[in-house]
Design a protein around this motif. Sequence first.
Motif, PDB file in Angstrom:
ATOM      1  N   THR A  17       6.498  10.736 -15.181  1.00  0.00           N
ATOM      2  CA  THR A  17       7.935  10.460 -15.216  1.00  0.00           C
ATOM      3  C   THR A  17       8.283   9.470 -14.117  1.00  0.00           C
ATOM      4  O   THR A  17       7.493   9.227 -13.192  1.00  0.00           O
ATOM      5  N   VAL A  18       9.482   8.926 -14.197  1.00  0.00           N
ATOM      6  CA  VAL A  18       9.963   8.032 -13.140  1.00  0.00           C
ATOM      7  C   VAL A  18      10.032   8.774 -11.811  1.00  0.00           C
ATOM      8  O   VAL A  18       9.664   8.242 -10.759  1.00  0.00           O
ATOM      9  N   MET A  19      10.503  10.026 -11.847  1.00  0.00           N
ATOM     10  CA  MET A  19      10.621  10.802 -10.616  1.00  0.00           C
ATOM     11  C   MET A  19       9.272  10.978  -9.936  1.00  0.00           C
ATOM     12  O   MET A  19       9.151  10.841  -8.713  1.00  0.00           O
ATOM     13  N   GLU A  20       8.238  11.267 -10.719  1.00  0.00           N
ATOM     14  CA  GLU A  20       6.903  11.407 -10.138  1.00  0.00           C
ATOM     15  C   GLU A  20       6.436  10.081  -9.541  1.00  0.00           C
ATOM     16  O   GLU A  20       5.824  10.054  -8.463  1.00  0.00           O
ATOM     17  N   ALA A  21       6.718   8.974 -10.228  1.00  0.00           N
ATOM     18  CA  ALA A  21       6.322   7.662  -9.711  1.00  0.00           C
ATOM     19  C   ALA A  21       6.993   7.399  -8.364  1.00  0.00           C
ATOM     20  O   ALA A  21       6.364   6.887  -7.425  1.00  0.00           O
ATOM     21  N   ILE A  22       8.264   7.739  -8.256  1.00  0.00           N
ATOM     22  CA  ILE A  22       8.980   7.543  -6.996  1.00  0.00           C
ATOM     23  C   ILE A  22       8.328   8.357  -5.882  1.00  0.00           C
ATOM     24  O   ILE A  22       8.051   7.848  -4.792  1.00  0.00           O
ATOM     25  N   MET A  23       8.036   9.621  -6.155  1.00  0.00           N
ATOM     26  CA  MET A  23       7.531  10.484  -5.099  1.00  0.00           C
ATOM     27  C   MET A  23       6.090  10.174  -4.706  1.00  0.00           C
ATOM     28  O   MET A  23       5.656  10.557  -3.613  1.00  0.00           O
ATOM     29  N   TRP A  24       5.352   9.468  -5.550  1.00  0.00           N
ATOM     30  CA  TRP A  24       4.024   9.015  -5.134  1.00  0.00           C
ATOM     31  C   TRP A  24       4.118   7.903  -4.083  1.00  0.00           C
ATOM     32  O   TRP A  24       3.107   7.497  -3.506  1.00  0.00           O
ATOM     33  N   HIS A  25       5.319   7.409  -3.817  1.00  0.00           N
ATOM     34  CA  HIS A  25       5.517   6.394  -2.782  1.00  0.00           C
ATOM     35  C   HIS A  25       5.708   7.020  -1.390  1.00  0.00           C
ATOM     36  O   HIS A  25       5.936   6.301  -0.415  1.00  0.00           O
ATOM     37  N   GLY A  26       5.614   8.352  -1.271  1.00  0.00           N
ATOM     38  CA  GLY A  26       6.103   9.012  -0.073  1.00  0.00           C
ATOM     39  C   GLY A  26       5.117   9.316   1.021  1.00  0.00           C
ATOM     40  O   GLY A  26       5.494   9.936   2.020  1.00  0.00           O
ATOM     41  N   ASN A  27       3.858   8.906   0.905  1.00  0.00           N
ATOM     42  CA  ASN A  27       2.894   9.176   1.974  1.00  0.00           C
ATOM     43  C   ASN A  27       3.426   8.684   3.326  1.00  0.00           C
ATOM     44  O   ASN A  27       4.148   7.696   3.399  1.00  0.00           O
ATOM     45  N   ALA A  28       3.045   9.380   4.389  1.00  0.00           N
ATOM     46  CA  ALA A  28       3.530   9.026   5.727  1.00  0.00           C
ATOM     47  C   ALA A  28       3.169   7.601   6.123  1.00  0.00           C
ATOM     48  O   ALA A  28       3.866   6.973   6.931  1.00  0.00           O
ATOM     49  N   GLN A  29       2.075   7.063   5.565  1.00  0.00           N
ATOM     50  CA  GLN A  29       1.660   5.694   5.879  1.00  0.00           C
ATOM     51  C   GLN A  29       2.161   4.669   4.866  1.00  0.00           C
ATOM     52  O   GLN A  29       1.946   3.471   5.042  1.00  0.00           O
ATOM     53  N   SER A  30       2.803   5.135   3.814  1.00  0.00           N
ATOM     54  CA  SER A  30       3.196   4.247   2.716  1.00  0.00           C
ATOM     55  C   SER A  30       4.177   3.181   3.164  1.00  0.00           C
ATOM     56  O   SER A  30       5.063   3.418   3.991  1.00  0.00           O
ATOM     57  N   ASP A  31       4.036   2.018   2.581  1.00  0.00           N
ATOM     58  CA  ASP A  31       4.969   0.930   2.850  1.00  0.00           C
ATOM     59  C   ASP A  31       6.386   1.270   2.380  1.00  0.00           C
ATOM     60  O   ASP A  31       7.338   0.615   2.781  1.00  0.00           O
ATOM     61  N   ALA A  32       6.508   2.244   1.518  1.00  0.00           N
ATOM     62  CA  ALA A  32       7.825   2.632   0.995  1.00  0.00           C
ATOM     63  C   ALA A  32       8.325   3.938   1.612  1.00  0.00           C
ATOM     64  O   ALA A  32       9.301   4.521   1.134  1.00  0.00           O
TER      65      ALA A  32
ATOM     66  N   ARG B 107       0.835  -1.199   0.000  1.00  0.00           N
ATOM     67  CA  ARG B 107       0.000   0.000   0.000  1.00  0.00           C
ATOM     68  C   ARG B 107       0.873   1.253   0.000  1.00  0.00           C
ATOM     69  O   ARG B 107       1.830   1.339   0.768  1.00  0.00           O
ATOM     70  N   LEU B 108       0.499   2.209  -0.850  1.00  0.00           N
ATOM     71  CA  LEU B 108       1.213   3.477  -0.933  1.00  0.00           C
ATOM     72  C   LEU B 108       0.398   4.639  -0.366  1.00  0.00           C
ATOM     73  O   LEU B 108       0.939   5.722  -0.161  1.00  0.00           O
ATOM     74  N   PHE B 109      -0.874   4.413  -0.130  1.00  0.00           N
ATOM     75  CA  PHE B 109      -1.750   5.440   0.441  1.00  0.00           C
ATOM     76  C   PHE B 109      -1.696   6.730  -0.389  1.00  0.00           C
ATOM     77  O   PHE B 109      -1.544   7.830   0.142  1.00  0.00           O
ATOM     78  N   MET B 110      -1.853   6.573  -1.696  1.00  0.00           N
ATOM     79  CA  MET B 110      -1.874   7.731  -2.583  1.00  0.00           C
ATOM     80  C   MET B 110      -3.222   8.442  -2.526  1.00  0.00           C
ATOM     81  O   MET B 110      -4.241   7.835  -2.196  1.00  0.00           O
ATOM     82  N   GLU B 111      -3.214   9.715  -2.870  1.00  0.00           N
ATOM     83  CA  GLU B 111      -4.457  10.462  -2.979  1.00  0.00           C
ATOM     84  C   GLU B 111      -5.360   9.795  -4.014  1.00  0.00           C
ATOM     85  O   GLU B 111      -4.906   9.413  -5.088  1.00  0.00           O
TER      86      GLU B 111
END
Length: 526
Positions: free
Chosen positions: A486-501, A446-450
């Motif tokens: 972009t790849v950079m945007e994909a990486i930063m979508w992993h950054g939620n405080a609850q994200s597994d990543a 889970r990435l907990f994205m918007e």
Amino acid sequence: MRKRLFFLSFFAVILCSCNDDDNKSSTEPVEVDDAEWYSGGELGTTFTSTSFAYEQPAPAVDASMAQAFKLGEYFFENDYNQNPSGAFTGLGPLMVRRGCLYCHPNYGHGKRQTEYRANKNGNGYLLVITDDTDTYLSSLTGMPQTLAVLPFKAPIDESKIKIDWKNFTDEWGNKFPDGESYSLIYPEVTIPEDAYYVPLEVTKNGTTTLVPHSKVRVKLESTIGVYGTGLLDAIDAEDLKAEYVKQEQAGVSLNPAIFANGNWTKTYGNTTHPLKFTYALSRGPLQDAAGANAIWNITNVTRSNRRYHYMTATYAKVASKDTEVQADFYKHFPAQNKTGDVEKDIYNYLMAQDLDVEMTDKDYESFMIWHRGLAVPAARNLDDPTVDKGKKLFNKIGCTYCHRPTWTTGDDVIHDPSGFFAENDSRLPRYPNQKIWPYTDMVQHRLFMENDIRTGWCRTTPLWGRGLSELVTGASDRLHDCRARTVMEAIMWHGNAQSDARKSIEEFRKLSKAERDAIVEFIDAI
């Protein structure tokens, strides 16, 4: 207690900032394990890196399969139609698409869209329509249809579907500590109540009830590339289970609907086969997943083991009572005038379980030889110092936990719940005992994205070959709904405080711009 993750147990001593030596550029030759170039192993890799990279036959496709492979490719690349005879017949009565390339442009990932049009090439979007508890509407098919042949009407009027792209600002203001900025967007989809041809129903515990339109939720899921799926199918079930056990024992949060207490809580259908395919892990073996399913339900083309329409009874009831459909039904389907009661004839046709076969067994066999025989593009530039640096950082900050670099396939026993293909079927390409580099653990996280994916659980997407997407398809959109451009945007979508990543993204943010860019170059190289 932090559920997040894996890094706590498996990467306790990593995730530190890079030292000064890491920031020095290197011109020293890079040593690469020869096997690492072979992303799909010796039997599954193509060294074609042109715009045709995703459509190459794997070495496992031997001379006896070559002609069938080309025929299967032919079925993938052409539209179906309504002609009563000849090639590509059998379209409808309802469809998600007229052919495969609409969703898989040049065999790749779907492209980001600003409007939903099923006939637009590259629109890999499938509508995900549920109630507010994430339960699919039972009055619509799981992959809702927006196309129909005359005299029928589509379950959803796609001209009324609206996709709005919203800007999102993360907790860091979309900016790295060194000042470099990035942007994030996500889609919101709305469908007005009058766009639905069928009532909005949901079935739970055998009881069907109406769903208020205010409680209907619509999301998007895009298709992924079709290359290399035969190799993923060849991963042994016990090896996959071992990966789940390893993560569970490490305290990783796993989807309890799939795996708990050391065992599967759900397998595919009535089989013991583990779930492998789709973001939602809704499919098991390839011979009853991905293309095997889509070549039937996307176009509604019947075959010997599926002599029925991809259809809901609710739709059949509505259509059979529609006076406009009744008026022209026998004109378009004269052979269905069996009782003279047009309402009854329409309903019986739509719900029939013994329809004529439209795709022959031989053609389906060729399609699956093609599907299982698609190679993975070889890795590129692994001996480049910047790519090598990115690889080491990718591992150091913990990305390889979910994006596990390698697997070794098993004996590649063929599984087919329908019984069309046998376990050791010599008709299909097979990939026994191959070391492959898909960069996925095949597990949901889970990435907990918007405006997240349905249920929040999403299978780790393989990264192999994705760096060629811009060249092959004309777009490099990533993630389940193409929100990452972009790849950079994909990486930063992993950054939620609850994200597994989350921990990996915290470490990624500490890197210099050159180091972050090196990771992107590495991801594009594999």
